[in-house]
Design an enzyme around this catalytic site. Structure first.
Site, PDB file in Angstrom:
ATOM      1  N   GLU A   1      32.714  40.866 -18.032  1.00  0.00           N
ATOM      2  CA  GLU A   1      32.295  42.344 -17.853  1.00  0.00           C
ATOM      3  C   GLU A   1      31.902  42.773 -19.082  1.00  0.00           C
ATOM      4  O   GLU A   1      32.464  42.513 -20.184  1.00  0.00           O
ATOM      5  CB  GLU A   1      33.652  42.924 -17.373  1.00  0.00           C
ATOM      6  CG  GLU A   1      33.708  44.574 -17.198  1.00  0.00           C
ATOM      7  CD  GLU A   1      34.991  45.190 -17.157  1.00  0.00           C
ATOM      8  OE1 GLU A   1      36.078  44.704 -16.808  1.00  0.00           O
ATOM      9  OE2 GLU A   1      35.104  46.505 -17.134  1.00  0.00           O
TER      10      GLU A   1
ATOM     11  N   TYR B   1      23.828  54.879 -25.686  1.00  0.00           N
ATOM     12  CA  TYR B   1      23.446  53.520 -25.184  1.00  0.00           C
ATOM     13  C   TYR B   1      22.165  53.050 -26.067  1.00  0.00           C
ATOM     14  O   TYR B   1      21.807  51.594 -25.589  1.00  0.00           O
ATOM     15  CB  TYR B   1      23.049  53.655 -23.746  1.00  0.00           C
ATOM     16  CG  TYR B   1      24.029  53.933 -22.792  1.00  0.00           C
ATOM     17  CD1 TYR B   1      25.201  53.464 -22.601  1.00  0.00           C
ATOM     18  CD2 TYR B   1      23.840  55.395 -22.351  1.00  0.00           C
ATOM     19  CE1 TYR B   1      26.262  53.920 -21.939  1.00  0.00           C
ATOM     20  CE2 TYR B   1      25.054  55.755 -21.364  1.00  0.00           C
ATOM     21  CZ  TYR B   1      26.152  55.300 -21.335  1.00  0.00           C
ATOM     22  OH  TYR B   1      27.037  55.710 -20.565  1.00  0.00           O
TER      23      TYR B   1
ATOM     24  N   ASP C   1      37.010  43.537  -5.039  1.00  0.00           N
ATOM     25  CA  ASP C   1      37.273  42.467  -3.844  1.00  0.00           C
ATOM     26  C   ASP C   1      36.134  41.574  -3.837  1.00  0.00           C
ATOM     27  O   ASP C   1      36.519  40.646  -3.485  1.00  0.00           O
ATOM     28  CB  ASP C   1      37.383  43.480  -2.546  1.00  0.00           C
ATOM     29  CG  ASP C   1      38.762  44.352  -2.309  1.00  0.00           C
ATOM     30  OD1 ASP C   1      39.741  44.125  -3.160  1.00  0.00           O
ATOM     31  OD2 ASP C   1      38.848  45.148  -1.632  1.00  0.00           O
TER      32      ASP C   1
ATOM     33  N   HIS D   1      30.063  46.142 -21.082  1.00  0.00           N
ATOM     34  CA  HIS D   1      30.016  47.545 -21.325  1.00  0.00           C
ATOM     35  C   HIS D   1      29.246  47.510 -22.657  1.00  0.00           C
ATOM     36  O   HIS D   1      29.497  47.385 -23.679  1.00  0.00           O
ATOM     37  CB  HIS D   1      31.263  48.306 -21.206  1.00  0.00           C
ATOM     38  CG  HIS D   1      31.757  48.408 -20.103  1.00  0.00           C
ATOM     39  ND1 HIS D   1      31.365  48.936 -18.948  1.00  0.00           N
ATOM     40  CD2 HIS D   1      32.900  47.631 -19.676  1.00  0.00           C
ATOM     41  CE1 HIS D   1      32.202  48.385 -17.856  1.00  0.00           C
ATOM     42  NE2 HIS D   1      33.207  47.810 -18.443  1.00  0.00           N
ATOM     43  N   ILE D   2      28.031  48.299 -22.601  1.00  0.00           N
ATOM     44  CA  ILE D   2      27.236  48.532 -23.582  1.00  0.00           C
ATOM     45  C   ILE D   2      27.872  49.585 -24.862  1.00  0.00           C
ATOM     46  O   ILE D   2      27.883  49.265 -25.986  1.00  0.00           O
ATOM     47  CB  ILE D   2      26.031  49.449 -23.476  1.00  0.00           C
ATOM     48  CG1 ILE D   2      25.079  48.184 -22.431  1.00  0.00           C
ATOM     49  CG2 ILE D   2      25.255  49.632 -24.489  1.00  0.00           C
ATOM     50  CD1 ILE D   2      24.011  48.827 -21.910  1.00  0.00           C
ATOM     51  N   SER D   3      28.588  50.685 -24.277  1.00  0.00           N
ATOM     52  CA  SER D   3      29.216  51.405 -25.163  1.00  0.00           C
ATOM     53  C   SER D   3      30.635  51.119 -25.136  1.00  0.00           C
ATOM     54  O   SER D   3      31.113  50.262 -24.357  1.00  0.00           O
ATOM     55  CB  SER D   3      29.190  52.922 -24.724  1.00  0.00           C
ATOM     56  OG  SER D   3      29.922  52.872 -23.315  1.00  0.00           O
TER      57      SER D   3
ATOM     58  N   HIS E   1      34.926  52.023 -12.807  1.00  0.00           N
ATOM     59  CA  HIS E   1      36.032  52.998 -12.919  1.00  0.00           C
ATOM     60  C   HIS E   1      36.534  53.571 -11.458  1.00  0.00           C
ATOM     61  O   HIS E   1      37.390  54.153 -11.348  1.00  0.00           O
ATOM     62  CB  HIS E   1      35.756  54.186 -13.880  1.00  0.00           C
ATOM     63  CG  HIS E   1      34.967  53.925 -15.142  1.00  0.00           C
ATOM     64  ND1 HIS E   1      35.564  53.352 -15.960  1.00  0.00           N
ATOM     65  CD2 HIS E   1      33.902  54.290 -15.457  1.00  0.00           C
ATOM     66  CE1 HIS E   1      34.706  52.915 -17.026  1.00  0.00           C
ATOM     67  NE2 HIS E   1      33.643  53.442 -16.490  1.00  0.00           N
TER      68      HIS E   1
ATOM     69  N   ARG F   1      37.233  56.736 -18.474  1.00  0.00           N
ATOM     70  CA  ARG F   1      36.336  55.451 -18.560  1.00  0.00           C
ATOM     71  C   ARG F   1      37.254  54.343 -19.095  1.00  0.00           C
ATOM     72  O   ARG F   1      36.861  53.315 -19.420  1.00  0.00           O
ATOM     73  CB  ARG F   1      35.362  55.472 -19.675  1.00  0.00           C
ATOM     74  CG  ARG F   1      34.112  56.282 -18.984  1.00  0.00           C
ATOM     75  CD  ARG F   1      33.115  56.490 -20.111  1.00  0.00           C
ATOM     76  NE  ARG F   1      32.024  57.908 -19.879  1.00  0.00           N
ATOM     77  CZ  ARG F   1      31.208  57.893 -19.060  1.00  0.00           C
ATOM     78  NH1 ARG F   1      30.931  56.890 -18.200  1.00  0.00           N
ATOM     79  NH2 ARG F   1      30.647  59.083 -18.984  1.00  0.00           N
TER      80      ARG F   1
ATOM     81  N   PRO G   1      25.053  51.366 -11.237  1.00  0.00           N
ATOM     82  CA  PRO G   1      24.047  52.580 -11.252  1.00  0.00           C
ATOM     83  C   PRO G   1      23.673  53.326 -12.501  1.00  0.00           C
ATOM     84  O   PRO G   1      24.464  53.234 -13.621  1.00  0.00           O
ATOM     85  CB  PRO G   1      25.007  53.510 -10.511  1.00  0.00           C
ATOM     86  CG  PRO G   1      26.281  53.255 -10.784  1.00  0.00           C
ATOM     87  CD  PRO G   1      26.108  51.536 -10.993  1.00  0.00           C
ATOM     88  N   ASN G   2      22.585  53.637 -12.477  1.00  0.00           N
ATOM     89  CA  ASN G   2      22.093  54.339 -13.612  1.00  0.00           C
ATOM     90  C   ASN G   2      21.484  53.681 -15.066  1.00  0.00           C
ATOM     91  O   ASN G   2      20.666  54.194 -15.743  1.00  0.00           O
ATOM     92  CB  ASN G   2      22.835  55.389 -14.227  1.00  0.00           C
ATOM     93  CG  ASN G   2      22.936  56.795 -13.036  1.00  0.00           C
ATOM     94  OD1 ASN G   2      21.986  57.278 -12.519  1.00  0.00           O
ATOM     95  ND2 ASN G   2      24.360  56.949 -12.836  1.00  0.00           N
TER      96      ASN G   2
ATOM     97  N   ARG H   1      16.995  57.694 -21.839  1.00  0.00           N
ATOM     98  CA  ARG H   1      18.111  58.896 -21.851  1.00  0.00           C
ATOM     99  C   ARG H   1      19.322  58.570 -22.759  1.00  0.00           C
ATOM    100  O   ARG H   1      19.655  57.402 -22.973  1.00  0.00           O
ATOM    101  CB  ARG H   1      18.614  59.588 -20.482  1.00  0.00           C
ATOM    102  CG  ARG H   1      17.458  59.714 -19.700  1.00  0.00           C
ATOM    103  CD  ARG H   1      17.266  61.341 -19.897  1.00  0.00           C
ATOM    104  NE  ARG H   1      16.070  61.759 -18.726  1.00  0.00           N
ATOM    105  CZ  ARG H   1      14.770  61.571 -18.750  1.00  0.00           C
ATOM    106  NH1 ARG H   1      14.312  60.730 -19.716  1.00  0.00           N
ATOM    107  NH2 ARG H   1      14.149  62.265 -17.886  1.00  0.00           N
TER     108      ARG H   1
ATOM    109  N   ALA I   1      29.312  52.935 -13.830  1.00  0.00           N
ATOM    110  CA  ALA I   1      30.299  53.782 -13.168  1.00  0.00           C
ATOM    111  C   ALA I   1      31.104  53.263 -11.901  1.00  0.00           C
ATOM    112  O   ALA I   1      32.299  53.729 -11.915  1.00  0.00           O
ATOM    113  CB  ALA I   1      29.641  55.142 -12.600  1.00  0.00           C
TER     114      ALA I   1
HETATM  115  O1  CA2 Z   1      28.729  51.252 -21.602  1.00  0.00           O
HETATM  116  C1  CA2 Z   1      28.472  50.964 -20.646  1.00  0.00           C
HETATM  117  O2  CA2 Z   1      27.690  50.066 -20.553  1.00  0.00           O
HETATM  118  C2  CA2 Z   1      28.854  51.683 -19.305  1.00  0.00           C
HETATM  119  O3  CA2 Z   1      29.117  50.718 -18.156  1.00  0.00           O
HETATM  120  C3  CA2 Z   1      27.491  52.417 -18.655  1.00  0.00           C
HETATM  121  C4  CA2 Z   1      28.106  53.462 -17.643  1.00  0.00           C
HETATM  122  C5  CA2 Z   1      29.109  54.297 -17.722  1.00  0.00           C
HETATM  123  O4  CA2 Z   1      29.463  54.911 -16.579  1.00  0.00           O
HETATM  124  C6  CA2 Z   1      30.305  53.268 -18.225  1.00  0.00           C
HETATM  125  O5  CA2 Z   1      31.523  54.165 -18.175  1.00  0.00           O
HETATM  126  C7  CA2 Z   1      30.055  52.542 -19.555  1.00  0.00           C
HETATM  127  C8  CA2 Z   1      26.487  54.536 -17.581  1.00  0.00           C
HETATM  128  C9  CA2 Z   1      25.384  53.711 -17.355  1.00  0.00           C
HETATM  129  C10 CA2 Z   1      24.114  54.878 -17.295  1.00  0.00           C
HETATM  130  O6  CA2 Z   1      23.300  54.355 -18.213  1.00  0.00           O
HETATM  131  C11 CA2 Z   1      22.478  55.463 -18.665  1.00  0.00           C
HETATM  132  C12 CA2 Z   1      21.762  55.071 -19.805  1.00  0.00           C
HETATM  133  C13 CA2 Z   1      21.011  55.877 -20.149  1.00  0.00           C
HETATM  134  C14 CA2 Z   1      20.821  57.087 -19.895  1.00  0.00           C
HETATM  135  C15 CA2 Z   1      21.588  57.410 -18.663  1.00  0.00           C
HETATM  136  C16 CA2 Z   1      22.568  56.740 -18.195  1.00  0.00           C
END
Ligand code: CA2
Length: 147
Positions: A99, A24, A88, A101-103, A81, A112, A11-12, A19, A78
């Site tokens: 897996e 990110y 499953d 994660h960008i951040s 977490h 997180r 999601p997102n 954003r 998200a």
């Molecule tokens: O660091 C990552 O890739 C995450 O999976 C990104 C998720 C966050 O909930 C994880 O803890 C770490 C959030 C993805 C939402 O991405 C956005 C990108 C730009 C603007 C808003 C949200």
């Protein structure tokens, strides 16, 4: 082993590059998909690239991958977490799972730091920006080549 790989995004992530660039970066999800497609072609992998804001769609793609795919790269966003359901589904997949994660989630809020998906993942990449997807695809190709 099948050379088909799934790259799944939670999601997102459709907002990537639009954003919160301080967290990110400026690369959009369309850019990530283009980079993954170029690399997949170089590595002779077939790619399915998906993003959804709906948990059940991620689960359905994991089920689809069970029938056909050699590996999965997943940024569950998200759902990382929160989702026992995604865990499953991945537990029912036999091939390698990475897996991404960008951040660097470990440098961020405490909520997180825990990942349900990490209980299944064969490897985790965090904090390498969108380059993490390419690193995961390269590792998947190595494992598929070795089989
Ligand atoms: O660091 C990552 O890739 C995450 O999976 C990104 C998720 C966050 O909930 C994880 O803890 C770490 C959030 C993805 C939402 O991405 C956005 C990108 C730009 C603007 C808003 C949200």
């Amino acid at each position: 082993m099948s050379r088909l790989v799934y790259v799944l995004n939670g999601p997102n992530l459709n907002l990537l590059g639009k954003r919160q660039p301080h967290i990110y970066g400026h690369t959009t999800l369309a850019d990530v998909e283009a980079e993954c497609r170029a690399l997949a072609s170089e590595l002779k992998l077939e790619l399915r690239f998906h993003q959804s804001n709906r948990e059940y769609e991620i689960i359905d793609w994991v089920h689809e991958a069970r029938e056909t795919a050699g590996g999965i790269v997943i940024n569950p966003a998200a759902f990382t977490h929160t989702s026992v359901a995604v865990l499953d589904a991945l537990n029912a997949f036999d091939g390698p799972v990475f897996e991404v994660h960008i951040s660097n989630v470990h440098k961020r809020e405490a909520f997180r730091h825990h990942s349900y998906v990490s209980l299944r993942a064969d490897g985790v990449i965090a904090g390498f920006g969108t380059q993490g997807y390419s690193l995961a695809l390269r590792r998947l190709a190595t494992l598929i080549d070795e089989k």
